[in-house]
Design a protein around this motif. Structure first.
Motif, mmCIF file in Angstrom:
data_model
loop_
_atom_site.group_PDB
_atom_site.id
_atom_site.type_symbol
_atom_site.label_atom_id
_atom_site.label_comp_id
_atom_site.label_asym_id
_atom_site.label_seq_id
_atom_site.Cartn_x
_atom_site.Cartn_y
_atom_site.Cartn_z
ATOM 1 N N LEU A 147 3.453 -4.494 3.151
ATOM 2 C CA LEU A 147 4.375 -3.366 3.184
ATOM 3 C C LEU A 147 3.608 -2.081 2.934
ATOM 4 O O LEU A 147 2.665 -2.050 2.122
ATOM 5 N N THR A 148 4.021 -1.026 3.617
ATOM 6 C CA THR A 148 3.440 0.298 3.394
ATOM 7 C C THR A 148 4.555 1.246 2.987
ATOM 8 O O THR A 148 5.526 1.431 3.723
ATOM 9 N N VAL A 149 4.405 1.807 1.803
ATOM 10 C CA VAL A 149 5.346 2.834 1.338
ATOM 11 C C VAL A 149 4.780 4.183 1.770
ATOM 12 O O VAL A 149 3.626 4.515 1.469
ATOM 13 N N ILE A 150 5.590 4.965 2.475
ATOM 14 C CA ILE A 150 5.150 6.230 3.049
ATOM 15 C C ILE A 150 5.826 7.365 2.284
ATOM 16 O O ILE A 150 7.040 7.429 2.158
ATOM 17 N N ALA B 176 10.527 -8.859 4.568
ATOM 18 C CA ALA B 176 11.577 -8.059 5.204
ATOM 19 C C ALA B 176 12.691 -7.739 4.217
ATOM 20 O O ALA B 176 13.206 -6.611 4.173
ATOM 21 N N ALA B 177 13.071 -8.721 3.398
ATOM 22 C CA ALA B 177 14.129 -8.497 2.418
ATOM 23 C C ALA B 177 13.664 -7.546 1.316
ATOM 24 O O ALA B 177 14.452 -6.734 0.814
ATOM 25 N N VAL B 178 12.389 -7.631 0.939
ATOM 26 C CA VAL B 178 11.838 -6.687 -0.042
ATOM 27 C C VAL B 178 11.914 -5.264 0.512
ATOM 28 O O VAL B 178 12.316 -4.326 -0.181
ATOM 29 N N ALA B 179 11.517 -5.103 1.779
ATOM 30 C CA ALA B 179 11.560 -3.786 2.406
ATOM 31 C C ALA B 179 12.988 -3.245 2.443
ATOM 32 O O ALA B 179 13.212 -2.050 2.223
ATOM 33 N N THR B 180 13.943 -4.112 2.691
ATOM 34 C CA THR B 180 15.343 -3.685 2.737
ATOM 35 C C THR B 180 15.801 -3.145 1.384
ATOM 36 O O THR B 180 16.462 -2.104 1.299
ATOM 37 N N ASP C 138 0.854 -1.184 0.000
ATOM 38 C CA ASP C 138 0.000 0.000 0.000
ATOM 39 C C ASP C 138 0.890 1.234 0.000
ATOM 40 O O ASP C 138 2.050 1.189 0.417
ATOM 41 N N VAL C 139 0.326 2.347 -0.464
ATOM 42 C CA VAL C 139 1.042 3.621 -0.451
ATOM 43 C C VAL C 139 0.212 4.622 0.334
ATOM 44 O O VAL C 139 -0.981 4.787 0.063
ATOM 45 N N VAL C 140 0.822 5.271 1.327
ATOM 46 C CA VAL C 140 0.126 6.294 2.105
ATOM 47 C C VAL C 140 0.943 7.573 2.108
ATOM 48 O O VAL C 140 2.178 7.543 2.016
ATOM 49 N N ALA C 141 0.242 8.697 2.195
ATOM 50 C CA ALA C 141 0.897 10.004 2.308
ATOM 51 C C ALA C 141 0.833 10.457 3.760
ATOM 52 O O ALA C 141 -0.213 10.336 4.407
ATOM 53 N N GLU C 142 1.937 10.976 4.265
ATOM 54 C CA GLU C 142 2.011 11.433 5.658
ATOM 55 C C GLU C 142 2.322 12.926 5.675
ATOM 56 O O GLU C 142 3.284 13.382 5.051
ATOM 57 N N ASP C 143 1.505 13.699 6.414
ATOM 58 C CA ASP C 143 1.755 15.136 6.496
ATOM 59 C C ASP C 143 2.719 15.447 7.629
ATOM 60 O O ASP C 143 3.199 14.547 8.336
ATOM 61 N N SER C 144 3.019 16.711 7.813
ATOM 62 C CA SER C 144 4.022 17.115 8.800
ATOM 63 C C SER C 144 3.608 16.783 10.223
ATOM 64 O O SER C 144 4.454 16.680 11.114
ATOM 65 N N GLY C 145 2.314 16.601 10.459
ATOM 66 C CA GLY C 145 1.835 16.241 11.790
ATOM 67 C C GLY C 145 1.747 14.749 12.023
ATOM 68 O O GLY C 145 1.328 14.306 13.099
ATOM 69 N N VAL D 129 9.666 2.653 4.109
ATOM 70 C CA VAL D 129 8.778 1.487 4.071
ATOM 71 C C VAL D 129 8.584 0.934 5.474
ATOM 72 O O VAL D 129 9.549 0.814 6.252
ATOM 73 N N GLU D 130 7.353 0.590 5.800
ATOM 74 C CA GLU D 130 7.039 -0.123 7.022
ATOM 75 C C GLU D 130 6.517 -1.502 6.668
ATOM 76 O O GLU D 130 5.887 -1.690 5.618
ATOM 77 N N ARG D 131 6.764 -2.473 7.570
ATOM 78 C CA ARG D 131 6.323 -3.844 7.307
ATOM 79 C C ARG D 131 5.450 -4.356 8.439
ATOM 80 O O ARG D 131 5.734 -4.130 9.612
#
Length: 248
Positions: A242-245, A222-226, A183-190, A235-237
């Motif tokens: 996996l979540t791409v931020i 885990a290896a993909v995230a690396t 998944d892909v998520v956008a994170e703001d400054s907060g 990336v978080e797992r």
């Protein structure tokens, strides 16, 4: 590793390959369904009103119907060149060279509503059929494909890790337990996050390029995230998810 991509609605026109030869495509067990769907689309193209309804087209998109009418005779291109759009622009496979290009062509597999699964170099014509299309007088595409695709996907995953970048509608054509999903998520400054919609495909395209060209051969999430982190991605797992931020 296999990187499983969605197709795209937009496709490059023309080609320099011979007309469609279903028997030459990878996954010969899918040939009967491919042939049936090609027949369905060619026949449906004779009735433009019905075709527009089934494929979700407007009258201004009748060129898409013309493509389907010529499925058996049109020139072909390798699948990885046929599909265009945001994800494939970010993937930019034609800029890869040497070993990276060879690895990418070996690892990339594309889910397709018409052809089921395609390897990068499978030669196909331009066409119009989406996972959500509703062909008349028959079951849904998911109902038709799932009994065939799921065993093929399971066999594919027996010997190698699959990173599944397909959208939900294409994943429904053939589910695969144990795949690494992204998944892909956008994170703001907060720190607040929201799911990325418009640029989701671009980020998945960049990840696909990174994984497909990598010298590494990951065997778990885990290896993909690396590999992704080494390419500068955040990336978080969570188990196989996996979540791409990305910045909001």
């Amino acid at each position: 590793m296999i990187v499983l991509l969605p197709p795209s609605e937009t496709k490059r026109a023309g080609g320099d390959g011979p007309p469609l030869r279903l028997e030459s495509l990878s996954g010969p067990e899918l040939t009967p369904m491919r042939a049936a769907l090609v027949d369905d689309l060619v026949e449906l193209a004779e009735d433009r009103t019905a075709c527009r309804k089934a494929l979700g087209l407007s009258a201004s998109q009748d060129a898409e119907i013309d493509r389907n009418a010529e499925l058996r005779t049109a020139a072909t291109l390798p699948a990885i060149r046929r599909y265009t759009g945001v994800l494939y622009d970010a993937l930019d496979i034609e800029s890869l060279r040497g070993g990276a290009a060879a690895r990418a062509r070996e690892r990339l597999v594309i889910g397709s509503a018409l052809f089921g699964l395609l390897r990068a170099d499978d030669q196909i014509p331009a066409y119009r059929l989406s996972a959500t299309s509703k062909l008349p007088n028959g079951p849904t595409l998911a109902a038709r494909w799932r009994p065939l695709l799921e065993p093929v996907l399971a066999k594919l995953a027996e010997s190698q890790l699959v990173v599944d970048l397909r959208s939900g509608s294409y994943a429904s054509l053939g589910r695969l337990a144990g795949a690494v999903r992204v998944d892909v998520v956008a994170e703001d400054s907060g720190g607040a996050r929201k799911v990325v919609t418009h640029f989701n495909k671009a980020h998945k395209g960049r990840l696909a390029r990174t994984l497909a060209a990598s010298r590494g051969e990951p065997d778990d999430a885990a290896a993909v995230a690396t590999i992704a982190r080494r390419a500068g991605m955040r990336v978080e797992r969570n188990d196989n998810d996996l979540t791409v931020i990305v910045p909001a």
